[in-house]
Design a protein around this motif. Structure first.
Motif, PDB file in Angstrom:
ATOM      1  N   GLN A  40      10.866  28.908  28.835  1.00 24.37           N
ATOM      2  CA  GLN A  40      11.715  29.691  29.717  1.00 24.37           C
ATOM      3  C   GLN A  40      12.669  28.776  30.493  1.00 24.37           C
ATOM      4  O   GLN A  40      12.397  27.608  30.698  1.00 24.37           O
TER       5      GLN A  40
ATOM      6  N   TYR B 131      14.444  33.284  32.152  1.00 24.78           N
ATOM      7  CA  TYR B 131      15.159  33.771  30.985  1.00 24.78           C
ATOM      8  C   TYR B 131      14.636  33.048  29.748  1.00 24.78           C
ATOM      9  O   TYR B 131      14.122  31.922  29.840  1.00 24.78           O
ATOM     10  N   HIS B 132      14.806  33.682  28.576  1.00 22.98           N
ATOM     11  CA  HIS B 132      14.374  33.021  27.345  1.00 22.98           C
ATOM     12  C   HIS B 132      15.291  31.845  27.036  1.00 22.98           C
ATOM     13  O   HIS B 132      16.468  31.844  27.396  1.00 22.98           O
TER      14      HIS B 132
ATOM     15  N   ASN C  95      13.768  37.836  31.346  1.00 21.01           N
ATOM     16  CA  ASN C  95      12.658  38.367  30.546  1.00 21.01           C
ATOM     17  C   ASN C  95      11.341  38.227  31.302  1.00 21.01           C
ATOM     18  O   ASN C  95      10.272  38.221  30.703  1.00 21.01           O
TER      19      ASN C  95
ATOM     20  N   SER D 139      12.494  36.989  22.690  1.00 15.17           N
ATOM     21  CA  SER D 139      11.512  36.521  23.667  1.00 15.17           C
ATOM     22  C   SER D 139      10.093  36.796  23.203  1.00 15.17           C
ATOM     23  O   SER D 139       9.802  37.861  22.651  1.00 15.17           O
TER      24      SER D 139
END
Length: 324
Positions: A38, A46-47, A58, A123
């Motif tokens: 991440q 976030y991915h 995410n 993700s």
């Protein structure tokens, strides 16, 4: 602000066989650490796999929001996970594009234990345990697919407005379907509408979605692709193409129970996304923190105002690959 006077069916016909089945034993999902990493920004994560393809976080907050959206659409469709007219006996292979939390795939796997469900997403946020007939993979659906062929149903929800080449993805889905198989797309319009005089041109929620549509457009995505999907399916070769546009209220202003429940759910969905949406706009437009906070506050206030009878369409588009 553009308004719409379209009228929609008050109920949805469930074309699917949604007979339930007992929960089946689960199998372990073993994530790959390299694609599960991440990145963090302003306390959200976030991915990192193909960064920039999806501009929202995410993290758990976003996953919870996706669950509310899932509940909202099931409420809209009277519990149907898909509207494509597929008999349960002919449902063997299902592909869920942009599966997100994997809830849709898991529930469909439980309802159709004889079918194999494949969910793919950027993700790795799906549960570690899932029914034995569902598998999750990290992949970019805008690349060449490696997840198999001859699917009886390919499903994508809240996906097509976020990709750069929806027509290409539509053709790819056509190629990977079995003859007679179905593609079903479920997408919000991202255009705030009103059928009476209660919404003014400066309604903050309408301005929010106008601006986020412009911001996402700088990355090549079209958040308002929904009305164009039917033509894309026909151009790709699909037959028996049908579009249904249903209204989802914003807030609890409707008088009927179902409308209020839908509106409350959608209000929560927007509230949970406000910070990230305003952040995306601020980044693209170079706003100061004060500008961002002002828009967030105006939207928060507007979401609590039931005197505005605003709503958004959700498009359900289905098409079938010819048998021969």
């Amino acid at each position: 602000m553009e308004t719409s006077s379209n009228t929609d069916d008050s109920s949805v016909t469930d074309f699917s066989d949604v007979g339930g089945s007992p929960n089946t034993p689960n199998t372990s999902l073993r994530p790959l650490p390299s694609i599960g990493e991440q990145s963090f920004c302003e306390g959200r994560h976030y991915h990192r796999y193909r960064p920039g393809r999806y501009l929202l976080p995410n993290d758990q907050v976003e996953q919870d929001r996706e669950e509310v959206k899932h509940f909202m659409l099931l409420e809209l469709t009277n519990g149907a996970h898909f509207l494509a007219p597929i008999d349960a006996a002919h449902l063997h292979k299902v592909l869920d594009l942009g599966t997100g939390t994997g809830t849709w795939a898991i529930e469909v796997a439980d309802r159709y234990p004889a079918a194999t469900i494949t969910g793919i997403d950027l993700s790795l946020i799906q549960p570690d345990w899932s029914p034995p007939n569902v598998k999750f993979f990290v992949d970019d659906i805008e690349d060449e697919w490696v997840s198999g062929n001859n699917f009886d149903l390919i499903h994508a929800r809240h996906v097509f407005p976020l990709i750069k080449e929806p027509a290409t993805l539509t053709r790819r889905a056509f190629e990977h379907l079995a003859p007679g198989g179905w593609l079903e797309l479920q997408d919000l319009s991202h255009l705030v509408c009103c059928d009476d005089e209660t919404m003014t041109l400066d309604y903050p929620i309408a301005q929010l979605f106008d601006r986020i549509t412009e911001a996402w457009g700088t990355f090549g995505a079209d958040l308002r692709v929904g009305p164009k999907l039917e033509d894309m399916l026909r151009t790709a070769g699909f037959v028996n193409v049908e579009t249904r546009a249903y209204k989802i209220p914003i807030g609890s202003w409707p008088h009927d129970t179902k409308g209020r429940e839908l509106g409350l759910s959608f209000r929560v969905v927007i509230q949970m996304a406000l910070s990230a949406l305003c952040g995306a706009i601020a980044t693209v437009e170079g706003w100061s923190e004060e500008d961002r906070n002002v828009l967030t506050a105006r939207c928060d206030e507007a979401l609590e105002d039931n005197s505005v009878h605003a709503y958004m369409h959700c498009y359900f588009v289905v098409g079938q690959k010819p048998v021969a």
